[in-house]
Design an enzyme around this catalytic site. Structure first.
Site, PDB file in Angstrom:
ATOM      1  N   GLU A 179      63.993 -45.755  -6.518  1.00  0.00           N
ATOM      2  CA  GLU A 179      64.871 -46.233  -5.380  1.00  0.00           C
ATOM      3  C   GLU A 179      65.292 -47.804  -5.721  1.00  0.00           C
ATOM      4  OE1 GLU A 179      62.941 -46.163  -1.055  1.00  0.00           O
ATOM      5  OE2 GLU A 179      61.789 -47.647  -1.490  1.00  0.00           O
ATOM      6  N   GLY A 195      69.251 -49.079   1.980  1.00  0.00           N
ATOM      7  CA  GLY A 195      70.077 -49.995   3.462  1.00  0.00           C
ATOM      8  C   GLY A 195      71.628 -50.336   3.458  1.00  0.00           C
ATOM      9  N   HIS A 200      56.802 -50.990  -2.703  1.00  0.00           N
ATOM     10  CA  HIS A 200      57.836 -51.109  -2.548  1.00  0.00           C
ATOM     11  C   HIS A 200      58.646 -52.540  -2.958  1.00  0.00           C
ATOM     12  CE1 HIS A 200      61.427 -51.295   0.352  1.00  0.00           C
ATOM     13  NE2 HIS A 200      61.628 -49.603   0.356  1.00  0.00           N
ATOM     14  N   LYS A 259      59.191 -49.542   7.983  1.00  0.00           N
ATOM     15  CA  LYS A 259      59.342 -50.844   7.349  1.00  0.00           C
ATOM     16  C   LYS A 259      58.796 -51.243   9.241  1.00  0.00           C
ATOM     17  CE  LYS A 259      62.914 -50.041   4.938  1.00  0.00           C
ATOM     18  NZ  LYS A 259      64.049 -50.416   4.110  1.00  0.00           N
ATOM     19  N   GLU A 273      61.132 -54.021  -1.172  1.00  0.00           N
ATOM     20  CA  GLU A 273      60.920 -55.380  -0.484  1.00  0.00           C
ATOM     21  C   GLU A 273      59.553 -55.805  -0.695  1.00  0.00           C
ATOM     22  OE1 GLU A 273      61.173 -53.344   3.179  1.00  0.00           O
ATOM     23  OE2 GLU A 273      63.951 -52.606   2.446  1.00  0.00           O
ATOM     24  N   SER A 302      69.226 -44.784   1.061  1.00  0.00           N
ATOM     25  CA  SER A 302      70.179 -44.242   1.369  1.00  0.00           C
ATOM     26  C   SER A 302      70.911 -42.939   1.575  1.00  0.00           C
ATOM     27  CB  SER A 302      71.719 -44.970   1.118  1.00  0.00           C
ATOM     28  OG  SER A 302      72.045 -46.577   1.498  1.00  0.00           O
ATOM     29  N   ASN A 335      59.951 -44.778   5.767  1.00  0.00           N
ATOM     30  CA  ASN A 335      59.046 -45.856   6.147  1.00  0.00           C
ATOM     31  C   ASN A 335      59.984 -46.020   6.972  1.00  0.00           C
ATOM     32  OD1 ASN A 335      58.453 -47.687   4.873  1.00  0.00           O
ATOM     33  ND2 ASN A 335      59.886 -48.108   3.242  1.00  0.00           N
TER      34      ASN A 335
HETATM   35  C1  PEP Z   1      63.235 -48.161   1.917  1.00  0.00           C
HETATM   36  O1  PEP Z   1      63.416 -48.958   2.413  1.00  0.00           O
HETATM   37  O2  PEP Z   1      62.340 -47.175   1.337  1.00  0.00           O
HETATM   38  C2  PEP Z   1      64.074 -46.788   1.602  1.00  0.00           C
HETATM   39  C3  PEP Z   1      65.003 -45.787   1.433  1.00  0.00           C
HETATM   40  O3  PEP Z   1      65.558 -47.216   2.817  1.00  0.00           O
HETATM   41  P1  PEP Z   1      67.160 -46.706   3.567  1.00  0.00           P
HETATM   42  O4  PEP Z   1      66.833 -44.824   3.588  1.00  0.00           O
HETATM   43  O5  PEP Z   1      67.073 -47.087   4.397  1.00  0.00           O
HETATM   44  O6  PEP Z   1      67.922 -47.187   2.640  1.00  0.00           O
END
Ligand code: PEP
Length: 246
Positions: A163, A169, A93, A13, A95, A208, A11
């Site tokens: 997630e 992040g 997601h 973003k 976000e 992460s 992703n």
């Molecule tokens: C995400 O935004 O779906 C995500 C898992 O981000 P990151 O891998 O940077 O934690």
């Protein structure tokens, strides 16, 4: 017991300009050289879908509107994403849930729009730090899974991405026991929902994930791939995760 083929999805973003075509070409070269045992997907910003398509890596989208067309300035429909060659759309997601106030009902309507176009919805769920501290993780994830899967969904057009919001992040990851516990609950919800076919729905872990922790996380029961943010932006980093499935 049969297990679904893993899906490792990136992703991007709100990152990437046309120069990012390089990363897709590099990724395709790495994947072609190695023998990879998982499906691979990149979900770039909508502006890059056309430029990145047809370069050997499956391209998906990060969001869509719940309607097929109409007076929705700035929005993009699942039909438009299909038209560009996308097979997958991420919906819900954290976000989007946080920044755009998306509820389970919104996510369900978007997933329905995706599936009605013959595409697969990657439905994201996960608890916040505060919810985990209060011991609400399993309740939150259960209500998100139950509330976000459309009535007419099938095992074939549904992927769940677990997630934990606090892991996205941040460099923090849950213990493998915690991941196993949540994924087992999601699996049992999918079995309730889809019968035996629920065994073949992919449940991704996201938050992460990097090359250094991927093999440990991907070996947890009921983890069928990863949804990756930061570490999907560079081909070498993302391939380090994909290689887990060689
Ligand atoms: C995400 O935004 O779906 C995500 C898992 O981000 P990151 O891998 O940077 O934690």
């Amino acid at each position: 017991m049969a297990a679904p083929k893993a899906l490792v999805a990136g992703n991007w973003k709100m990152n990437g300009l046309t120069a990012s075509v390089d990363q897709i070409e590099k990724l395709n070269a790495l994947v072609t050289e190695g023998s990879v045992g998982c499906d691979i997907l990149i979900c770039p910003p909508a502006t890059l879908i056309s430029a990145l398509s047809g370069k050997g890596i499956d391209i998906g989208a990060q969001d869509c509107h719940m309607n097929v067309s109409g007076a929705h300035t700035g929005d993009i429909s699942a039909a438009m994403l299909k038209d560009l060659g996308c097979h997958y759309v991420i919906v819900g997601h954290s976000e989007r849930r946080a920044d755009h106030g998306e509820t389970n009902d919104t996510v369900k309507a978007k997933a329905k729009a995706v599936q009605e176009q013959g595409l697969t919805a990657i439905i994201c769920v996960g608890e916040t730090d505060e919810e985990r501290e209060k011991g609400e993780t399993l309740d939150v994830v259960t209500s998100q899974v139950v509330g976000s899967i459309p009535e007419n969904a099938s095992a074939d057009n549904t992927v769940i991405a677990y997630e934990p919001v606090w892991a996205i992040g941040t460099g923090k990851v849950p213990t493998t026991n915690d991941v196993a516990e949540v994924h087992a609950v999601i699996r049992s919800l999918l079995l309730d929902r889809f019968g035996d076919a629920g065994e073949m729905v992919r449940i991704q872990y996201g938050g992460s994930v990097k090359a250094s922790n991927a093999s440990e996380l991907m070996s947890v029961a009921n983890v069928n791939g990863a949804l990756v943010g930061g570490a999907s932006l560079k081909a070498e980093d993302f391939y380090g995760i994909i290689k887990t499935y060689q």
